[in-house]
Write a protein that holds these residues in place. Structure first.
Motif, PDB file in Angstrom:
ATOM      1  N   ASP A 255      26.364  56.296  47.469  1.00 15.92           N
ATOM      2  CA  ASP A 255      27.643  55.622  47.191  1.00 15.92           C
ATOM      3  C   ASP A 255      28.686  56.019  48.228  1.00 15.92           C
ATOM      4  O   ASP A 255      29.808  56.429  47.916  1.00 15.92           O
TER       5      ASP A 255
ATOM      6  N   ASN B 226      30.694  54.483  50.170  1.00 14.16           N
ATOM      7  CA  ASN B 226      32.018  53.866  50.155  1.00 14.16           C
ATOM      8  C   ASN B 226      32.975  54.638  49.256  1.00 14.16           C
ATOM      9  O   ASN B 226      34.174  54.710  49.513  1.00 14.16           O
ATOM     10  N   ALA B 227      32.449  55.218  48.179  1.00 11.89           N
ATOM     11  CA  ALA B 227      33.295  55.903  47.201  1.00 11.89           C
ATOM     12  C   ALA B 227      33.566  57.358  47.560  1.00 11.89           C
ATOM     13  O   ALA B 227      34.638  57.877  47.256  1.00 11.89           O
ATOM     14  N   VAL B 228      32.612  58.030  48.193  1.00 10.12           N
ATOM     15  CA  VAL B 228      32.713  59.491  48.314  1.00 10.12           C
ATOM     16  C   VAL B 228      32.961  60.000  49.725  1.00 10.12           C
ATOM     17  O   VAL B 228      33.308  61.175  49.894  1.00 10.12           O
TER      18      VAL B 228
ATOM     19  N   GLU C  48      34.338  47.289  47.784  1.00 12.14           N
ATOM     20  CA  GLU C  48      34.472  48.054  46.551  1.00 12.14           C
ATOM     21  C   GLU C  48      33.890  49.457  46.721  1.00 12.14           C
ATOM     22  O   GLU C  48      32.948  49.652  47.505  1.00 12.14           O
ATOM     23  N   PRO C  49      34.401  50.449  45.983  1.00 10.43           N
ATOM     24  CA  PRO C  49      33.837  51.792  46.098  1.00 10.43           C
ATOM     25  C   PRO C  49      32.384  51.855  45.642  1.00 10.43           C
ATOM     26  O   PRO C  49      31.578  52.599  46.207  1.00 10.43           O
ATOM     27  N   PHE C  50      32.027  51.080  44.619  1.00 16.13           N
ATOM     28  CA  PHE C  50      30.661  51.066  44.114  1.00 16.13           C
ATOM     29  C   PHE C  50      30.142  49.626  44.149  1.00 16.13           C
ATOM     30  O   PHE C  50      30.725  48.746  43.504  1.00 16.13           O
TER      31      PHE C  50
ATOM     32  N   VAL D  53      34.423  59.352  35.916  1.00 13.46           N
ATOM     33  CA  VAL D  53      34.925  59.055  37.262  1.00 13.46           C
ATOM     34  C   VAL D  53      35.784  60.194  37.795  1.00 13.46           C
ATOM     35  O   VAL D  53      35.662  60.593  38.959  1.00 13.46           O
TER      36      VAL D  53
END
Length: 274
Positions: free
Chosen positions: A51, A53-55, A87-89, A252
């Motif tokens: 993931d 994009n999110a982390v 999007e993050p996920f 989250v």
């Protein structure tokens, strides 16, 4: 061979690679944070994070802070695996990449009532990691084969445990954040039983970190707490298991705390851990 395009990235010491990879030749964004110092004699430790994009930003900046000398950890290469999404996920792509095959009847209803996306591609994704992404990183940096870590959250945590139970040689450190152990009517626990029988004969030294927020769903917390108990007999066989439960954190909000703990888990020396 993967088609690879390197792009400039607007943050110091970071770069982005685009791979069209895996069985389906789909697009992946590989975000790389360069280490902040010279490589140790044995090479750089590497942390692979799902993931991406999110982390990526949180993990890269945390690593930059925690590897400052003279008191910081050794410099580390951060590799975050993401998707061409804003999007993050990316729920569709991650559902396929991070899960094992499962009957739809064994899966719970999704919170929004929608159908589950295509799933069951975990082994294909691990092949991609092993055969395409990890060799690419080894071509860019001298890497320490004894400090290779994999981190994932939620379904990504499920993938991390699946990787440990089926490919324990692939990484030395496995960090499963809020793992979705429930997937496929708890089929992961069948993998755990086979792993527990097989692991002593491998003569490996491996580490597993499980993180969970205390305010997550009760069954998620219970599942996370159960895993160290199930794996405890393997302590004498070289498997070190630790659980980090963060108070007042949900599914989250626990992510930043888990990423900070990941760095200590992946980078501290044996002497520092004692």
């Amino acid at each position: 061979m993967s088609k690879e395009l390197e792009r400039s990235y607007p943050h110091r010491g970071c770069e982005e690679h685009v791979l069209y990879a895996g069985e389906r030749r789909l697009e992946y964004r590989i975000l790389v944070s360069h280490p902040s110092g010279e490589a140790p004699p044995e090479g750089y430790p590497v942390i692979y994070a799902l993931d991406g994009n999110a982390v990526f930003h949180t993990l890269a900046e945390s690593a930059r802070l925690q590897t400052r000398k003279p008191h910081g950890y050794d410099p580390v290469v951060i590799v975050a695996i993401g998707y061409p999404s804003s999007e993050p996920f990316d729920m569709t792509r991650r559902c396929y990449d991070f899960t094992m095959p499962a009957e739809l009847e064994s899966l719970p209803k999704r919170p929004d009532g929608s159908e589950w996306p295509e799933h069951g591609g975990a082994d294909s994704f691990l092949d991609l990691l092993q055969n395409e992404i990890m060799p690419m990183i080894s071509g860019l940096f001298p890497v320490d084969s004894q400090r290779q870590s994999l981190f994932g959250h939620s379904l990504g945590g499920l993938l991390v445990l699946h990787a440990l139970f089926t490919r324990p040689q692939l990484f030395t450190h496995y960090a499963a954040g809020s793992p979705s152990v429930w997937w496929g009517d708890y089929s992961l626990l069948l993998e755990q039983k086979r792993f527990s029988v097989m692991y002593p004969g491998l003569k490996l030294q491996r580490k597993l970190l499980i993180t969970i927020g205390a305010e997550e769903l009760d069954h998620m917390v219970e599942d996370a707490e159960k895993l160290p108990v199930l794996l405890a007999p393997l302590a004498a066989e070289g498997l070190q298991v630790s659980l980090a439960k963060f108070p007042q954190e949900g599914h989250v909000t626990v992510l930043p705390a888990a990423l900070s703990r990941l760095l200590r888990f992946a980078l501290e020396s044996q002497e520092e851990a004692q």
